[in-house]
Design a protein around this motif. Structure first.
Motif, PDB file in Angstrom:
ATOM      1  N   GLU A 150       0.831  -1.208   0.000  1.00 29.51           N
ATOM      2  CA  GLU A 150       0.000   0.000   0.000  1.00 29.51           C
ATOM      3  C   GLU A 150       0.863   1.256   0.000  1.00 29.51           C
ATOM      4  O   GLU A 150       0.572   2.232  -0.701  1.00 29.51           O
ATOM      5  CB  GLU A 150      -0.935   0.003   1.215  1.00 29.51           C
ATOM      6  N   ALA A 151       1.934   1.229   0.791  1.00 29.48           N
ATOM      7  CA  ALA A 151       2.819   2.392   0.904  1.00 29.48           C
ATOM      8  C   ALA A 151       3.504   2.709  -0.422  1.00 29.48           C
ATOM      9  O   ALA A 151       3.848   3.865  -0.694  1.00 29.48           O
ATOM     10  CB  ALA A 151       3.861   2.146   1.996  1.00 29.48           C
ATOM     11  N   LEU A 152       3.679   1.682  -1.235  1.00 29.18           N
ATOM     12  CA  LEU A 152       4.344   1.856  -2.528  1.00 29.18           C
ATOM     13  C   LEU A 152       3.592   2.838  -3.425  1.00 29.18           C
ATOM     14  O   LEU A 152       4.190   3.551  -4.229  1.00 29.18           O
ATOM     15  CB  LEU A 152       4.445   0.488  -3.219  1.00 29.18           C
ATOM     16  N   ALA A 153       2.269   2.876  -3.277  1.00 27.33           N
ATOM     17  CA  ALA A 153       1.447   3.740  -4.132  1.00 27.33           C
ATOM     18  C   ALA A 153       1.192   5.117  -3.522  1.00 27.33           C
ATOM     19  O   ALA A 153       0.624   5.988  -4.182  1.00 27.33           O
ATOM     20  CB  ALA A 153       0.116   3.052  -4.430  1.00 27.33           C
ATOM     21  N   ASP A 154       1.599   5.304  -2.277  1.00 31.45           N
ATOM     22  CA  ASP A 154       1.347   6.584  -1.603  1.00 31.45           C
ATOM     23  C   ASP A 154       2.075   7.732  -2.301  1.00 31.45           C
ATOM     24  O   ASP A 154       3.269   7.622  -2.646  1.00 31.45           O
ATOM     25  CB  ASP A 154       1.792   6.524  -0.134  1.00 31.45           C
ATOM     26  N   GLY A 155       1.362   8.813  -2.508  1.00 31.90           N
ATOM     27  CA  GLY A 155       1.978  10.014  -3.066  1.00 31.90           C
ATOM     28  C   GLY A 155       2.202   9.992  -4.566  1.00 31.90           C
ATOM     29  O   GLY A 155       2.712  10.965  -5.131  1.00 31.90           O
ATOM     30  N   LEU A 156       1.826   8.898  -5.227  1.00 30.97           N
ATOM     31  CA  LEU A 156       2.024   8.803  -6.671  1.00 30.97           C
ATOM     32  C   LEU A 156       0.878   9.459  -7.423  1.00 30.97           C
ATOM     33  O   LEU A 156      -0.250   9.495  -6.946  1.00 30.97           O
ATOM     34  CB  LEU A 156       2.148   7.342  -7.110  1.00 30.97           C
ATOM     35  N   ASP A 157       1.181   9.981  -8.626  1.00 29.01           N
ATOM     36  CA  ASP A 157       0.101  10.515  -9.452  1.00 29.01           C
ATOM     37  C   ASP A 157      -0.588   9.369 -10.189  1.00 29.01           C
ATOM     38  O   ASP A 157      -0.160   8.207 -10.111  1.00 29.01           O
ATOM     39  CB  ASP A 157       0.615  11.582 -10.435  1.00 29.01           C
ATOM     40  N   VAL A 164      -1.233   3.725 -12.339  1.00 29.82           N
ATOM     41  CA  VAL A 164      -1.601   2.841 -13.462  1.00 29.82           C
ATOM     42  C   VAL A 164      -0.410   1.966 -13.839  1.00 29.82           C
ATOM     43  O   VAL A 164      -0.562   0.765 -14.115  1.00 29.82           O
ATOM     44  CB  VAL A 164      -2.084   3.654 -14.683  1.00 29.82           C
ATOM     45  N   GLU A 165       0.777   2.568 -13.817  1.00 26.95           N
ATOM     46  CA  GLU A 165       1.997   1.804 -14.132  1.00 26.95           C
ATOM     47  C   GLU A 165       2.191   0.663 -13.144  1.00 26.95           C
ATOM     48  O   GLU A 165       2.520  -0.466 -13.527  1.00 26.95           O
ATOM     49  CB  GLU A 165       3.199   2.763 -14.080  1.00 26.95           C
ATOM     50  N   LEU A 166       1.956   0.945 -11.858  1.00 24.48           N
ATOM     51  CA  LEU A 166       2.056  -0.091 -10.827  1.00 24.48           C
ATOM     52  C   LEU A 166       1.034  -1.199 -11.042  1.00 24.48           C
ATOM     53  O   LEU A 166       1.340  -2.382 -10.864  1.00 24.48           O
ATOM     54  CB  LEU A 166       1.845   0.528  -9.438  1.00 24.48           C
ATOM     55  N   VAL A 167      -0.185  -0.811 -11.416  1.00 24.54           N
ATOM     56  CA  VAL A 167      -1.238  -1.802 -11.678  1.00 24.54           C
ATOM     57  C   VAL A 167      -0.793  -2.746 -12.790  1.00 24.54           C
ATOM     58  O   VAL A 167      -0.939  -3.969 -12.684  1.00 24.54           O
ATOM     59  CB  VAL A 167      -2.572  -1.117 -12.070  1.00 24.54           C
ATOM     60  N   VAL A 201      -4.930  -3.741  -4.686  1.00 27.05           N
ATOM     61  CA  VAL A 201      -4.524  -2.624  -3.822  1.00 27.05           C
ATOM     62  C   VAL A 201      -4.263  -1.372  -4.672  1.00 27.05           C
ATOM     63  O   VAL A 201      -4.740  -0.276  -4.356  1.00 27.05           O
ATOM     64  CB  VAL A 201      -3.247  -2.979  -3.021  1.00 27.05           C
ATOM     65  N   PHE A 202      -3.530  -1.555  -5.767  1.00 31.28           N
ATOM     66  CA  PHE A 202      -3.169  -0.413  -6.605  1.00 31.28           C
ATOM     67  C   PHE A 202      -4.367   0.145  -7.375  1.00 31.28           C
ATOM     68  O   PHE A 202      -4.521   1.350  -7.526  1.00 31.28           O
ATOM     69  CB  PHE A 202      -2.055  -0.806  -7.588  1.00 31.28           C
ATOM     70  N   VAL A 203      -5.239  -0.760  -7.859  1.00 32.37           N
ATOM     71  CA  VAL A 203      -6.384  -0.306  -8.648  1.00 32.37           C
ATOM     72  C   VAL A 203      -7.408   0.387  -7.739  1.00 32.37           C
ATOM     73  O   VAL A 203      -8.101   1.325  -8.161  1.00 32.37           O
ATOM     74  CB  VAL A 203      -7.008  -1.477  -9.442  1.00 32.37           C
ATOM     75  N   LYS A 204      -7.467  -0.036  -6.491  1.00 29.59           N
ATOM     76  CA  LYS A 204      -8.326   0.634  -5.510  1.00 29.59           C
ATOM     77  C   LYS A 204      -7.848   2.076  -5.309  1.00 29.59           C
ATOM     78  O   LYS A 204      -8.655   3.011  -5.243  1.00 29.59           O
ATOM     79  CB  LYS A 204      -8.288  -0.146  -4.190  1.00 29.59           C
ATOM     80  N   LYS A 205      -6.544   2.230  -5.211  1.00 25.77           N
ATOM     81  CA  LYS A 205      -5.943   3.565  -5.089  1.00 25.77           C
ATOM     82  C   LYS A 205      -6.266   4.409  -6.324  1.00 25.77           C
ATOM     83  O   LYS A 205      -6.614   5.593  -6.219  1.00 25.77           O
ATOM     84  CB  LYS A 205      -4.422   3.416  -4.935  1.00 25.77           C
ATOM     85  N   LEU A 206      -6.179   3.793  -7.486  1.00 24.90           N
ATOM     86  CA  LEU A 206      -6.467   4.476  -8.739  1.00 24.90           C
ATOM     87  C   LEU A 206      -7.908   4.986  -8.779  1.00 24.90           C
ATOM     88  O   LEU A 206      -8.165   6.138  -9.148  1.00 24.90           O
ATOM     89  CB  LEU A 206      -6.209   3.530  -9.921  1.00 24.90           C
TER      90      LEU A 206
END
Length: 249
Positions: free
Chosen positions: A9-16, A21-24, A38-43
């Motif tokens: 989860e922390a990996l995606a914090d603060g990203l635009d 999307v790149e992480l997903v 986790v990443f798509v939820k953030k998206l």
């Protein structure tokens, strides 16, 4: 939550948005579908905060992420539910209950993501995306109804499928793969979950026949998807009709 999941989860914090999307996509390529969720939820939350819907590619990533996580758990549950010879039944039931709780949690998570964010963004648009999201809600309520004897899940599955069907019939042509996929899943819900075989057969037949009449309007892009779903509708219809005939004898 495990420390590993916290790190994910922390990996995606603060990203635009572009970086998330790149992480997903990276998680998808690595077949790390729980991380993908986790990443798509953030998206979804980043875009919803800006009043934006997912684009088609992002929407498909959302679908792939949760479909894989839930699909694997459903498969495990079916295996355990089938039973084992010479195994401790109490132990199997305890194990099955753990998987059921995991399944319910992930299904409720995607439903919340849809109802609190995505469905609100596209409500009233009367387009394919609105149908897609409502169908997803119906699908995940149906999945929970497979193992939970909870009437509210069954009612919610039917309600969301009906909403999706209303929008689809008004706005999508009869051969549109999303409309056909909705008819397929809704008819399965009638047959397997709601125990209404006549409604299941009626919906499958009506959708198949309507699509056959408009087959010449199919474009190359959707031909393969649409005809595959039509085949599945016909296969189910054949199976269900023969099962009904046997019961009547």
């Amino acid at each position: 939550m495990s420390s590993t999941m916290q790190e994910i989860e922390a990996l995606a914090d603060g990203l635009d948005i572009a970086k998330v999307v790149e992480l997903v996509r990276i998680a998808e390529t690595a077949e790390r579908y729980e991380d993908m969720c986790v990443f798509v939820k953030k998206l979804v939350k980043l875009k919803a905060a800006k009043g934006e819907d997912l684009d088609v590619d992002e929407r498909n990533l959302l679908s792939v992420a949760y479909k894989n996580v839930v699909g694997q758990a459903r498969s495990s549950w079916r295996t355990l539910n089938a039973g084992f010879d010479d195994c401790d039944e109490t132990l199997i039931n305890k194990y099955k209950e753990i998987i059921e709780n995991q399944l319910e949690k992930i299904c409720l998570e995607i439903i919340a993501l849809l109802t609190e964010n995505l469905c609100k963004t596209v409500e009233g648009n009367g387009d394919e995306t609105e149908v897609f999201y409502l169908k997803m809600c119906g699908d995940y309520y149906r999945y929970m109804s497979e193992f939970k004897e909870d009437q509210k899940y069954k009612d919610s599955a039917e309600e969301n499928y009906k909403k999706a069907m209303d929008v689809a019939e008004k706005n999508l042509n009869e051969t549109h793969p999303t409309r056909l996929g909705l008819a397929l899943n809704f008819s399965v819900c009638y047959y397997e979950i709601l125990k209404e075989p006549e409604k299941a057969c009626d919906l499958a037949k009506k959708s198949f026949d309507a699509a056959i009449e408009k087959l010449d309007t199919l474009n190359d892009a959707s031909y393969k998807d649409s005809t595959l779903i039509m085949q599945l509708l016909r296969d189910n219809l054949t199976l269900w009709t023969s099962a009904n005939d046997e019961e009547d004898q």
